[in-house]
Design a protein around this motif. Structure first.
Motif, PDB file in Angstrom:
ATOM      1  N   ASP A  21      -3.527   7.155 -16.745  1.00 47.53           N
ATOM      2  CA  ASP A  21      -4.862   6.870 -16.199  1.00 47.53           C
ATOM      3  C   ASP A  21      -4.751   6.092 -14.889  1.00 47.53           C
ATOM      4  OD1 ASP A  21      -6.100   8.130 -18.313  1.00 47.53           O
ATOM      5  OD2 ASP A  21      -6.429   6.282 -19.465  1.00 47.53           O
ATOM      6  N   ALA A  22      -3.901   5.070 -14.884  1.00 53.72           N
ATOM      7  CA  ALA A  22      -3.729   4.240 -13.687  1.00 53.72           C
ATOM      8  C   ALA A  22      -3.115   5.057 -12.550  1.00 53.72           C
ATOM      9  CB  ALA A  22      -2.852   3.036 -14.009  1.00 53.72           C
ATOM     10  N   ALA A  23      -2.147   5.916 -12.882  1.00 59.33           N
ATOM     11  CA  ALA A  23      -1.497   6.739 -11.857  1.00 59.33           C
ATOM     12  C   ALA A  23      -2.481   7.732 -11.250  1.00 59.33           C
ATOM     13  CB  ALA A  23      -0.310   7.486 -12.472  1.00 59.33           C
ATOM     14  N   GLU A  24      -3.343   8.327 -12.093  1.00 61.86           N
ATOM     15  CA  GLU A  24      -4.336   9.276 -11.580  1.00 61.86           C
ATOM     16  C   GLU A  24      -5.307   8.589 -10.622  1.00 61.86           C
ATOM     17  OE1 GLU A  24      -4.762  12.689 -15.050  1.00 61.86           O
ATOM     18  OE2 GLU A  24      -5.996  10.887 -15.171  1.00 61.86           O
ATOM     19  N   ALA A  25      -5.710   7.357 -10.943  1.00 58.91           N
ATOM     20  CA  ALA A  25      -6.636   6.627 -10.074  1.00 58.91           C
ATOM     21  C   ALA A  25      -5.995   6.348  -8.715  1.00 58.91           C
ATOM     22  CB  ALA A  25      -7.059   5.323 -10.744  1.00 58.91           C
ATOM     23  N   ILE A  26      -4.727   5.956  -8.733  1.00 58.71           N
ATOM     24  CA  ILE A  26      -4.027   5.656  -7.478  1.00 58.71           C
ATOM     25  C   ILE A  26      -3.747   6.938  -6.694  1.00 58.71           C
ATOM     26  CG2 ILE A  26      -1.894   4.734  -6.489  1.00 58.71           C
ATOM     27  CD1 ILE A  26      -3.791   2.606  -7.462  1.00 58.71           C
ATOM     28  N   ALA A  27      -3.476   8.031  -7.382  1.00 56.00           N
ATOM     29  CA  ALA A  27      -3.146   9.298  -6.707  1.00 56.00           C
ATOM     30  C   ALA A  27      -4.275   9.775  -5.806  1.00 56.00           C
ATOM     31  CB  ALA A  27      -2.816  10.370  -7.745  1.00 56.00           C
ATOM     32  N   GLN A  28      -5.494   9.357  -6.102  1.00 57.22           N
ATOM     33  CA  GLN A  28      -6.624   9.755  -5.263  1.00 57.22           C
ATOM     34  C   GLN A  28      -6.486   9.209  -3.836  1.00 57.22           C
ATOM     35  OE1 GLN A  28      -8.794  11.834  -6.425  1.00 57.22           O
ATOM     36  NE2 GLN A  28      -8.213  11.741  -8.594  1.00 57.22           N
TER      37      GLN A  28
ATOM     38  N   LYS B  45       0.825  -1.213   0.000  1.00 59.65           N
ATOM     39  CA  LYS B  45       0.000   0.000   0.000  1.00 59.65           C
ATOM     40  C   LYS B  45       0.860   1.264   0.000  1.00 59.65           C
ATOM     41  CE  LYS B  45      -4.035  -2.190   2.082  1.00 59.65           C
ATOM     42  NZ  LYS B  45      -5.089  -2.136   3.103  1.00 59.65           N
ATOM     43  N   ASP B  46       1.979   1.168  -0.712  1.00 57.59           N
ATOM     44  CA  ASP B  46       2.857   2.324  -0.881  1.00 57.59           C
ATOM     45  C   ASP B  46       2.398   3.061  -2.141  1.00 57.59           C
ATOM     46  OD1 ASP B  46       4.845   4.192  -1.128  1.00 57.59           O
ATOM     47  OD2 ASP B  46       6.516   2.774  -0.922  1.00 57.59           O
ATOM     48  N   TRP B  47       1.305   3.842  -1.977  1.00 58.68           N
ATOM     49  CA  TRP B  47       0.673   4.458  -3.148  1.00 58.68           C
ATOM     50  C   TRP B  47       1.557   5.501  -3.811  1.00 58.68           C
ATOM     51  CZ3 TRP B  47      -2.340   0.804  -3.732  1.00 58.68           C
ATOM     52  CH2 TRP B  47      -3.140   0.280  -2.720  1.00 58.68           C
ATOM     53  N   GLU B  48       2.375   6.188  -3.041  1.00 57.12           N
ATOM     54  CA  GLU B  48       3.295   7.171  -3.634  1.00 57.12           C
ATOM     55  C   GLU B  48       4.259   6.493  -4.594  1.00 57.12           C
ATOM     56  OE1 GLU B  48       5.482  10.861  -4.157  1.00 57.12           O
ATOM     57  OE2 GLU B  48       3.451  10.346  -3.548  1.00 57.12           O
TER      58      GLU B  48
ATOM     59  N   LEU C  76      -3.724   9.250  -2.072  1.00 59.79           N
ATOM     60  CA  LEU C  76      -2.689   9.980  -1.342  1.00 59.79           C
ATOM     61  C   LEU C  76      -3.321  11.075  -0.493  1.00 59.79           C
ATOM     62  CD1 LEU C  76      -0.103  10.409  -4.255  1.00 59.79           C
ATOM     63  CD2 LEU C  76      -0.005   8.745  -2.395  1.00 59.79           C
ATOM     64  N   PRO C  77      -2.581  11.593   0.511  1.00 59.67           N
ATOM     65  CA  PRO C  77      -3.060  12.767   1.253  1.00 59.67           C
ATOM     66  C   PRO C  77      -3.396  13.900   0.279  1.00 59.67           C
ATOM     67  CG  PRO C  77      -1.125  11.842   2.315  1.00 59.67           C
ATOM     68  CD  PRO C  77      -1.295  11.095   1.030  1.00 59.67           C
ATOM     69  N   LYS C  78      -4.386  14.718   0.618  1.00 60.58           N
ATOM     70  CA  LYS C  78      -4.985  15.649  -0.340  1.00 60.58           C
ATOM     71  C   LYS C  78      -3.964  16.530  -1.040  1.00 60.58           C
ATOM     72  CE  LYS C  78      -8.579  19.128  -0.902  1.00 60.58           C
ATOM     73  NZ  LYS C  78      -9.656  19.918  -0.245  1.00 60.58           N
TER      74      LYS C  78
ATOM     75  N   ARG D 152      -0.730  17.766  -6.079  1.00 64.24           N
ATOM     76  CA  ARG D 152       0.528  17.995  -6.807  1.00 64.24           C
ATOM     77  C   ARG D 152       0.745  16.913  -7.868  1.00 64.24           C
ATOM     78  NH1 ARG D 152       4.011  21.760  -4.695  1.00 64.24           N
ATOM     79  NH2 ARG D 152       3.605  22.481  -2.562  1.00 64.24           N
ATOM     80  N   ARG D 153       0.515  15.654  -7.477  1.00 61.92           N
ATOM     81  CA  ARG D 153       0.775  14.561  -8.412  1.00 61.92           C
ATOM     82  C   ARG D 153      -0.206  14.600  -9.584  1.00 61.92           C
ATOM     83  NH1 ARG D 153       4.697  11.172  -6.746  1.00 61.92           N
ATOM     84  NH2 ARG D 153       4.823  10.969  -9.010  1.00 61.92           N
TER      85      ARG D 153
END
Length: 405
Positions: A71-78, A30-33, A80-82, A87-88
């Protein structure tokens, strides 16, 4: 025989598989960053291959792969802390703009940068917002070359907002870049409007170039011998390139669009003096002879030492402290300008040029001796050559030569 494109394709697949393996491990932790980082890197690799790979340059499937990674990165970025997510996501919008650029979709490029701008603006990220406005201003500047209205006004508004922030934040390099864009915008537009308005635009362009030159000169003075060699050399290379385009555009205006021999002479001398100072490195390390001479003047030497200590600190402090330190430096430079013993040191530090009036005063005709003189210089504007001449008691003259560069 081994097919080289097949080998390259195999390497590309192995690289993607390598990233995917690590992404699975990051997701399990769960290391989303880290997941977003790797998805973004995968997209960047495919975009770089599309633009620059000798074997796969222009292959649209690379852009499709990059878009799926974004697309996949944007979905996962949600997840992360706000603030971190904002930024991402903004960065990913910008990266997506390169995909639209590769597809030749200019409207898509603009939309992605506007999306990034909205994200940064809503989050109150002032610097990122200004950077987006700068890019959008540059895009509309280019569009104005094909359709002046309404792109001119949009470019002007975006660039002005960016410049306002860069000036307030003390970001001289960014401010100078934006002033150059303004000058380019006004110069391009000046030949497509009425004469009176065109003259006003060229006056405004020269004004922005003068301010940009001032910014670059201030940056020159902030180089210090105490900085690392790579830092100084990298900074100087960028400064030389950016300064060169300032002088090139000024001479384009003053030789080609609105000939003004005296201003052209003065801009040419400053351009060559700054270039010589940059090449010899005198702005960073003045000649030992000059420093040895200053040993005779303790007050002057004290100011030099104080300047160099402040310059050495300027890249080591926070951005807020840097603004204050630059104001102190500006005050110190004012004191140094008043000290006659520092005139040569300052001329070498900045790359000061002899302008037309100074030159005439130096070689003025002696009333008791009959003699005459003629100063000649030349500049290139694109592939055109111009000759500049200066005689005593006369205005400078400008001639376009039939020779090409």
């Amino acid at each position: 025989m081994i097919c080289l494109p097949c080998v390259k394709s195999t390497i590309g697949k192995k690289l993607r598989n390598y990233y995917e393996d690590w992404i699975e491990k990051d997701e399990a932790r769960k290391d989303w960053e880290a997941v977003v980082n790797k998805r973004e890197m995968l997209a960047q690799v495919q975009i770089e291959r599309f633009f620059y790979s000798p074997e796969q340059q222009g292959c649209l499937s690379l852009l499709d792969q990059a878009e799926r990674a974004i697309d996949a990165a944007e979905a996962i970025a949600q997840r992360l802390p706000k603030r971190q997510a904002i930024r991402r996501i903004g960065n990913l919008h910008q990266l997506r703009g390169q995909i639209y650029q590769g597809r030749g979709d200019e409207e898509g490029v603009i939309q992605t940068w506007q999306n990034a701008l909205e994200v940064y603006e809503e989050a109150g990220l002032a610097m990122e917002t200004a950077n987006c406005r700068y890019i959008l201003g540059a895009i509309h500047l280019n569009r104005a070359n094909q359709e002046l209205m309404p792109n001119f006004g949009i470019a002007e508004d975006y660039l002005q907002d960016a410049l306002t922030y860069y000036d307030s934040a003390g970001m001289r390099d960014k401010a100078a870049d934006t002033r150059f864009m303004f000058a380019r915008l006004y110069t391009n537009a000046s030949v497509r409007v009425g004469q009176d308005l065109g003259q006003q635009m060229m006056d405004a362009a020269i004004g922005h170039l003068t301010d940009a030159e001032f910014d670059y000169d201030a940056i020159r003075r902030e180089f210090s011998a105490g900085s690392s060699v790579l830092e100084v050399q990298g900074g100087k290379r960028a400064l030389i390139t950016k300064s060169q385009r300032i002088y090139e555009l000024a001479l384009e205006i003053l030789c080609l669009f609105r000939p003004d021999p005296m201003q052209a002479w003065n801009w040419a001398q400053r351009a060559k003096a700054r270039a010589l100072s940059d090449v010899l490195g005198m702005g960073v390390v003045p000649p030992a002879r000059v420093l040895a001479e200053l040993e005779k003047y303790p007050d002057a030497l004290r100011l030099v030492k104080q300047e160099r200590e402040m310059v050495a600190r300027i890249n080591q402090v926070s951005s807020e402290e840097r603004v204050v330190l630059r104001e102190e430096l500006h005050t110190l430079w004012g004191q140094m300008m008043q000290n006659p013993q520092l005139s040569e040191y300052l001329e070498l530090r900045l790359g000061t040029a002899l302008e037309a009036n100074d030159l005439e005063a130096i070689v003025a005709t002696d009333d008791h001796v009959e003699r005459s003189w003629l100063c000649v210089d030349w500049v290139a504007v694109g592939d055109r050559l111009f000759l500049l001449t200066l005689r005593p008691g006369q205005s400078a003259q400008l001639y376009q030569l039939p020779l090409r560069l």
